[in-house]
Design an enzyme around this catalytic site. Structure first.
Site, short mmCIF file in Angstrom:
data_model
loop_
_atom_site.label_atom_id
_atom_site.label_comp_id
_atom_site.label_asym_id
_atom_site.label_seq_id
_atom_site.Cartn_x
_atom_site.Cartn_y
_atom_site.Cartn_z
CE LYS A 110 -0.36 -0.05 5.00
NZ LYS A 110 -1.22 0.12 6.21
CE1 TYR A 141 10.35 32.39 0.08
CE2 TYR A 141 10.80 29.95 0.24
CZ TYR A 141 10.46 31.12 -0.42
OH TYR A 141 9.99 30.86 -1.89
CG MET A 183 6.72 23.67 -2.50
SD MET A 183 5.44 24.64 -3.50
CE MET A 183 4.76 25.19 -2.04
#
Length: 366
Positions: A37, A262, A311
């Site tokens: 899975k 950032y 990200m």
């Protein structure tokens, strides 16, 4: 088409080794179900199934679409769908998948559908709750289940099973033994009312390791296949399966007082060199690993992640490392590194592995 230069390598030979390691812990007649899975615990389910299909008795997935993907890849081995939903029962039959029926709503829905389609002895699985309190029938449901099963020949119980809640924690041994005893009672009561014998199974990876006396007819191998046991010693007997690798996109010279990333989360206090790597939290690198909370390797030397994880990118400190743009960067290539990443992210290895984004290219090596 996936052009991402970041790659998750999957070692097929390590998979085979780990499977064989656990098979050696089993009785001769004990069957083995491999859990694939969540894309094979974050790897590549179809590829893994193709490698192991001749060496296992069952595959298990969580949801119907995962089973369909295996069928579309040519896998003919029986596939147990652990958490099917009523809306997908037609697809389960279409693709010859085997549903786990865990409450009367889905049990009745499937029996009704099987009757409508005039199926004959279609394999179903019955799950009982013995303490995990997630999904499953209660032992008091047995009379009604049996009564309804005896009124149809459209379905046939392929297996009866339950799931251990804390088999990896020996401090919970008393609780686990109670689960084993409760399941033994349930299975016995269930079998006493059938004129055939379904497969009985309970043990997961840590159950195989810690409670081999409860093998019953089959065991379910999950995280162990991918290289992780209950503890360091058990894990060392297994081989690492997954390695996450990328490259250096760009190198920067940073002056004292300049910040990186950032929110100026890192500020240099001396001249330094940083490298930018094309992988970030959208690829599965937890944000908590920024600000020197994890080190990747470049040319066999550790390089701290500095600043916040972005990200799509991370920045690392390569001040003391001889390297250039295009050089390989290893995010992890061992169980030790994966566990370190998990610990420093305040999570577990399962989440690290399954969290690797599907935009990261998978490369299966045998």
């Amino acid at each position: 088409m996936n052009n991402h230069v970041t790659v998750l390598e999957i070692d097929g030979n390590a998979l085979k080794h780990n499977l064989q390691h656990f098979k050696q812990q089993l009785e001769t007649n004990t069957k083995i179900l491999v859990v694939v899975k969540a894309f094979g615990y974050g790897s590549e389910a179809s590829g893994i199934a193709k490698i192991l299909k001749n060496d296992v008795d069952y595959f298990a997935v969580a949801y119907t679409d995962e089973g369909i993907a295996l069928r579309n890849a040519g896998i003919e081995t029986p596939i147990l769908v652990l958490h099917p939903q009523i809306k997908n029962l037609g697809l389960i039959i279409e693709y010859q998948l085997e549903p786990n029926l865990y409450n009367f709503k889905i049990f009745t829905a499937f029996l009704t559908l099987a009757n409508t389609k005039l199926l004959l002895n279609y394999p179903i699985h019955i799950k009982f709750n013995t303490g995990l309190n997630r999904i499953g029938f209660w032992h008091t449901d047995i009379p009604k289940i049996i009564s309804e099963l005896k009124e149809t020949n459209h379905t046939k119980v392929a297996s009866v099973f339950s799931h251990l809640a804390a088999s990896d924690d020996l401090n919970e041994k008393e609780f686990t033994i109670k689960q084993i005893n409760d399941f033994t009672f349930i299975a016995t009561q269930f079998l006493n009312h059938l004129d055939y014998k379904p497969c009985i199974h309970l043990l997961n990876t840590s159950g195989i390791i810690n409670y081999p006396e409860a093998q019953f007819d089959m065991v379910r191998l999950g995280i162990g296949l991918y290289g992780f046991g209950n503890d360091t010693q058990k894990t060392e007997a297994l081989k690492n399966v997954m390695s996450l690798k990328s490259i250096i996109s760009q190198i920067h010279l940073i002056n004292p007082g300049e910040s990186v990333g950032y929110n100026s989360a890192f500020t240099a206090n001396k001249p330094m060199r940083t490298a930018t790597i094309p992988i970030g939290h959208a690829d599965g690198i937890p944000r908590k690993l920024g600000n020197k909370n994890y080190a990747v390797t470049v040319n066999n030397q550790y390089a701290n992640i500095i600043g916040n994880v972005c990200m799509d990118m991370i920045m690392i400190d390569i001040t003391q490392i001889d390297c250039k743009e295009g050089d390989e960067v290893i995010l992890f290539n061992s169980q030790e590194m994966i566990n370190k990443m998990a610990t420093n992210s305040e999570t577990i290895s399962y989440e690290i592995l399954t969290g690797i984004s599907q935009r990261v290219k998978r490369l299966l090596k045998c």
